[in-house]
Design an enzyme around this catalytic site. Structure first.
Site, mmCIF file in Angstrom:
data_model
loop_
_atom_site.group_PDB
_atom_site.id
_atom_site.type_symbol
_atom_site.label_atom_id
_atom_site.label_comp_id
_atom_site.label_asym_id
_atom_site.label_seq_id
_atom_site.Cartn_x
_atom_site.Cartn_y
_atom_site.Cartn_z
ATOM 1 N N GLY A 239 0.777 -1.237 0.000
ATOM 2 C CA GLY A 239 0.000 0.000 0.000
ATOM 3 C C GLY A 239 0.806 1.282 0.000
ATOM 4 C CG ASP A 263 5.139 -1.010 -0.094
ATOM 5 O OD1 ASP A 263 6.185 -1.479 -0.612
ATOM 6 O OD2 ASP A 263 4.214 -0.527 -0.760
ATOM 7 C CG ASP A 284 8.734 -9.760 -0.622
ATOM 8 O OD1 ASP A 284 7.793 -9.876 -1.435
ATOM 9 O OD2 ASP A 284 9.927 -9.922 -0.945
ATOM 10 N NE ARG A 300 -6.569 3.201 -5.264
ATOM 11 C CZ ARG A 300 -7.801 3.314 -5.739
ATOM 12 N NH1 ARG A 300 -8.720 2.424 -5.394
ATOM 13 N NH2 ARG A 300 -8.132 4.304 -6.547
ATOM 14 C CG HIS A 304 -1.971 -2.331 -12.781
ATOM 15 N ND1 HIS A 304 -2.369 -1.093 -13.231
ATOM 16 C CD2 HIS A 304 -1.138 -2.087 -11.727
ATOM 17 C CE1 HIS A 304 -1.788 -0.152 -12.505
ATOM 18 N NE2 HIS A 304 -1.042 -0.729 -11.588
#
Length: 395
Positions: A239, A263, A284, A300, A304
């Protein structure tokens, strides 16, 4: 997402201008026909631009390299703030502020005016509604990120794809970014914290004015869960520096429980500490999930960035928790492309993910990906932003 659409009255006036130009085109003959066609084209373009949402259109415009070049030059010159409050800045003022040669300013603003970011008058240049987003430094950070860190790898794709026999990248082959630059983007950002910080700012430009988006109704849905103080409400996996959860907190102060942002430690080292109401946890995504009892596990703009194989690997760290505790939800926020007839923005965002080994997925591709991990789509939540929220459940 906060929008800034052109008011209906202005659109009605533009429609009238198109109709007037169309009538002139219909009546034109001979040498006047070319002028009339050009006039109709320009008026039609003005109407189309007026129907765009300015914050959203920042993204595809970045990939018009001449435009993003001109945007970057204005950032380097420190000029954007000079246009705040609707101010018109004259050529004489621009030359005094920048000490640049006049021909440079003329040519840069010619490009930005053609892109409808500025409008030119005898008094000087003024930002249009499409130009106003560039007053937001997050949009400028994203332009900078793509221009210097991503687009060079895209430009290398014809060569690097040919060198690799037009094969899709794998974990073994590395990404097209690595093919072009010798190391992965994430590794490079890890050793360049200033660029990593710029990337975090750039990611906020996804949803300027409402970075958390409005696809998922946080207040309503979390309110149904009877979360108590001390319990973990949300784990925002990968995040960043907590800007999404910070906004969710502010918009929904009634929600109880902990908001944990995970993160890499290097990401957290770039800031002084977590936002109010948010906890940092170094983690991780490819390793076992240490928080075992969260109500929501949230990704979020993460899927992708990665191939199906990589996504399946880090889903494997969360799916066992979903099986062990039925109360937990899995939410994935990314584009859900149409199966056919993608828009230009859809296509631009998809191909821009290719150099780092990722892709934007349509609903069929999401279904196929999730099935590999024993998951299916429960619901696709949509709001005003391009991204959707894919709520998952076990098969």
């Amino acid at each position: 997402m906060a929008d800034s659409y052109t008011p209906p009255a202005e659109i009605a006036a533009l429609v009238a201008n198109v109709n007037k130009a169309a009538a002139g085109f219909e009546a034109a003959v001979g040498g006047d026909l070319h002028v009339a066609r050009r006039n109709l084209q320009l008026e039609a373009q003005k109407l189309l631009y007026s129907l765009e949402e300015p914050n959203i259109e920042v993204w595809p415009r970045i990939f018009q390299v001449n435009v993003s070049t001109a945007v970057e030059i204005l950032s380097n010159l420190g000029l954007w703030e000079k246009f705040e409050g609707g101010k018109t800045v004259s050529m004489a003022e621009l030359l005094e502020l920048t000490k640049a040669d006049e021909i440079i300013i003329i040519r840069v603003f010619r490009q930005l005016t053609a892109a409808h970011i500025f409008v030119e008058s005898p008094a000087g240049f003024t930002l249009t509604p499409l130009g106003l987003p560039y007053l937001n430094p997050d949009h400028r950070a994203f332009n900078n990120l793509m221009f210097f860190d991503i687009i060079p790898a895209i430009m290398a794709m014809p060569r690097t794809l040919a060198e690799h026999g037009y094969k899709a990248p794998t974990k073994e082959s590395g990404t097209p970014y690595k093919w072009a630059h010798g190391e992965e983007l994430w590794t490079w950002l890890g050793s360049h914290p200033d660029r990593a910080l710029n990337m975090v700012a750039g990611m906020r430009s996804h949803n300027a004015g409402n970075v958390s988006g409005d696809a998922y109704p946080w207040g309503t849905e979390l309110g149904k869960l009877n979360i108590k103080d001390g319990e973990v409400a949300v784990v925002d996996i990968a995040g960043g520096q907590g800007h999404i959860m910070e906004e969710v907190r502010k918009r929904n102060p009634e929600i109880k429980g902990k908001f944990i942002v995970q993160d890499l430690q290097s990401t957290f080292d770039a800031v002084s500490g977590p936002p109010e109401g948010v906890e940092f946890m170094a983690h991780d995504i490819f390793t076992p999930q240490p928080v075992k009892d969260a109500y929501i596990y949230y990704y979020r703009h993460i899927f992708h960035d990665w191939s199906d194989a990589d996504c399946t690997t880090f889903l494997g760290q969360v799916v066992p928790l979903l099986k062990a505790q039925p109360k937990s939800k899995l939410l994935l926020v990314d584009l859900v492309l149409p199966d056919t007839n993608a828009t230009m923005q859809d296509a631009v965002r998809d191909l821009s993910m290719f150099p780092i080994g990722g892709l934007e997925r349509n609903e069929s591709q999401w279904t196929e990906l999730l099935a590999k991990s024993g998951l299916k789509i429960k619901k696709i939540w949509r709001g005003s932003e391009p991204e959707a929220c894919v709520e998952c459940e076990l098969l």
